[in-house]
Design an enzyme around this catalytic site. Structure first.
Site, PDB file in Angstrom:
ATOM      1  N   ASP A  67       0.854  -1.202   0.000  1.00  0.00           N
ATOM      2  CA  ASP A  67       0.000   0.000   0.000  1.00  0.00           C
ATOM      3  C   ASP A  67       0.885   1.246   0.000  1.00  0.00           C
ATOM      4  O   ASP A  67       2.090   1.158   0.208  1.00  0.00           O
ATOM      5  CB  ASP A  67      -0.875   0.004   1.261  1.00  0.00           C
ATOM      6  CG  ASP A  67      -0.018  -0.112   2.516  1.00  0.00           C
ATOM      7  OD1 ASP A  67       0.220  -1.244   2.959  1.00  0.00           O
ATOM      8  OD2 ASP A  67       0.465   0.919   3.015  1.00  0.00           O
ATOM      9  N   ASP A  92       0.435   3.674   2.256  1.00  0.00           N
ATOM     10  CA  ASP A  92       0.166   4.271   3.563  1.00  0.00           C
ATOM     11  C   ASP A  92      -0.936   5.335   3.406  1.00  0.00           C
ATOM     12  O   ASP A  92      -2.008   4.982   2.895  1.00  0.00           O
ATOM     13  CB  ASP A  92       1.467   4.828   4.174  1.00  0.00           C
ATOM     14  CG  ASP A  92       1.349   4.996   5.684  1.00  0.00           C
ATOM     15  OD1 ASP A  92       0.756   4.111   6.322  1.00  0.00           O
ATOM     16  OD2 ASP A  92       1.838   5.997   6.220  1.00  0.00           O
TER      17      ASP A  92
HETATM   18  N1  LIG Z   1       1.140   1.408   5.745  1.00  0.00           N
HETATM   19  C1  LIG Z   1       1.613   0.566   6.660  1.00  0.00           C
HETATM   20  N2  LIG Z   1       2.000   1.011   7.871  1.00  0.00           N
HETATM   21  C2  LIG Z   1       2.498   0.151   8.793  1.00  0.00           C
HETATM   22  N3  LIG Z   1       2.623  -1.163   8.590  1.00  0.00           N
HETATM   23  C3  LIG Z   1       2.265  -1.644   7.393  1.00  0.00           C
HETATM   24  N4  LIG Z   1       2.274  -2.892   6.915  1.00  0.00           N
HETATM   25  C4  LIG Z   1       1.806  -2.857   5.670  1.00  0.00           C
HETATM   26  N5  LIG Z   1       1.457  -1.598   5.322  1.00  0.00           N
HETATM   27  C5  LIG Z   1       1.739  -0.817   6.388  1.00  0.00           C
END
Ligand SMILES: Nc1ncnc2[nH]cnc12
Ligand SMILES: CSC[C@H]1O[C@H](OP(=O)(O)O)[C@H](O)[C@@H]1O
Length: 295
Positions: free
Chosen positions: A210, A212
């Site tokens: 992703d 974030d």
């Molecule tokens: N955006 C994110 N923040 C923290 N841990 C994660 N693990 C996978 N995506 C994450």
């Protein structure tokens, strides 16, 4: 002499087993530092011995904040591991690290705050270097293995370890980008520090799931997004583990990390706590047994 590879694999979110492990057997390994996340799957891939530990336990019952990373690393050491490969879901803080990308991490910023992060407490103090926190040799091998398995790899990247379990606020996400972090997760610290203290060469392969929450035109990360992307990627991760085992040289040559503690212990033998020394039998037995008469 650790001349035979025994590869520890820590499987992160979405990676709770590896079918390619032959003669596989789940075995409970006890640790004086508490309860590891799960039993360890002992087995081999071809000629190479492997030990697999699901970081959050099978079924993912354990939160990043409550993970006992000390017990996990100690148990892997007791299980005979010479080296540890950690696999993690990560958020991307960079446009060019798109979901689906594998990042072989080479630096960390540790923002965790609620975790036991050393084996060497009062009674046996040690200070190891974390300047180069991952094993260059293992990282190179694992990066090549992911590429062989069909993954697109970024060789190097800075991992911001946050406490969690909540994901970041937008302000935090922007700040981490300004700090120079490339990816974000909740688990590789203090895991990497503890591996170094246990003289275990450690490499971290992150799978970007992703962006974030720093991108204006993209929904903020949620668990469903992470798991969907992990499912898409975990087959490559599993194949990479097999490729890695195939690519290892027949004999393991020594790593400088094997002897990290030679220059790290500071507590004089007369001031050492015998109870703590007993707990450190796996992590530091190599040097403690040898240095008990030295000052
Ligand atoms: N955006 C994110 N923040 C923290 N841990 C994660 N693990 C996978 N995506 C994450
Ligand atoms: C399921 S989203 C957040 C969760 O995923 C990552 O876990 P791991 O590093 O074990 O793959 C992240 O660090 C969080 O624990």
């Amino acid at each position: 002499m650790k001349d035979k590879w025994v590869i520890g694999i820590i499987g992160g979110s979405g990676l709770y087993e590896i079918d390619a492990i032959e003669d596989a057997q789940w075995i409970a390994v006890r640790s004086p530092f508490g309860t590891p996340s799960d039993e360890i799957l002992f087995g081999r891939i071809g000629e190479v011995e492997v030990r697999f530990l699901p970081r959050h336990g099978r079924g993912h019952p354990i939160s990043p904040t409550e993970l006992n990373a000390r017990a996990n690393i100690d148990a892997l050491k007791r299980a005979g591991c010479t080296d540890v490969i950690a696999i993690s879901a990560i958020g991307s803080l960079r446009e060019e690290l798109e979901p689906g990308r594998f990042v072989v991490v080479d630096q960390f910023i540790d923002r965790t705050m609620n975790r036991a992060s050393t084996f060497f407490t009062s009674g046996m103090v040690a200070h190891v270097s974390m300047a180069d926190p991952v094993c260059e040799r293992l990282s190179g091998l694992v990066g090549a293995a992911v590429e062989k398995a069909g993954g697109k790899v970024a060789h190097g990247g800075t991992y911001l370890a946050m406490e969690g379990p909540q994901f970041s606020s937008r302000a935090e996400s922007h700040m981490y980008r300004q700090w120079g972090a490339d990816v974000i997760g909740m688990t590789a610290m203090p895991e990497a520090k503890l591996a170094r203290e246990a003289e275990l060469p450690y490499a971290l392969v992150g799978m970007v799931t992703d962006y974030d929450c720093w991108r204006e035109d993209e929904a903020a990360v949620d668990v469903a997004t992470v798991l969907r992307q992990m499912r898409a990627n975990s087959e490559v991760a599993r194949r990479a583990v097999v490729e890695l085992a195939r690519s290892l040289p027949g004999v393991r040559s020594a790593s400088p990390i094997d002897t990290t503690l030679d220059t790290a212990l500071i507590t004089a033998p007369s001031a050492r706590d015998p109870m703590l020394l007993a707990k450190l039998d796996a992590v530091a037995g190599r040097i403690l047994n040898r240095s008990s008469g030295e000052s």
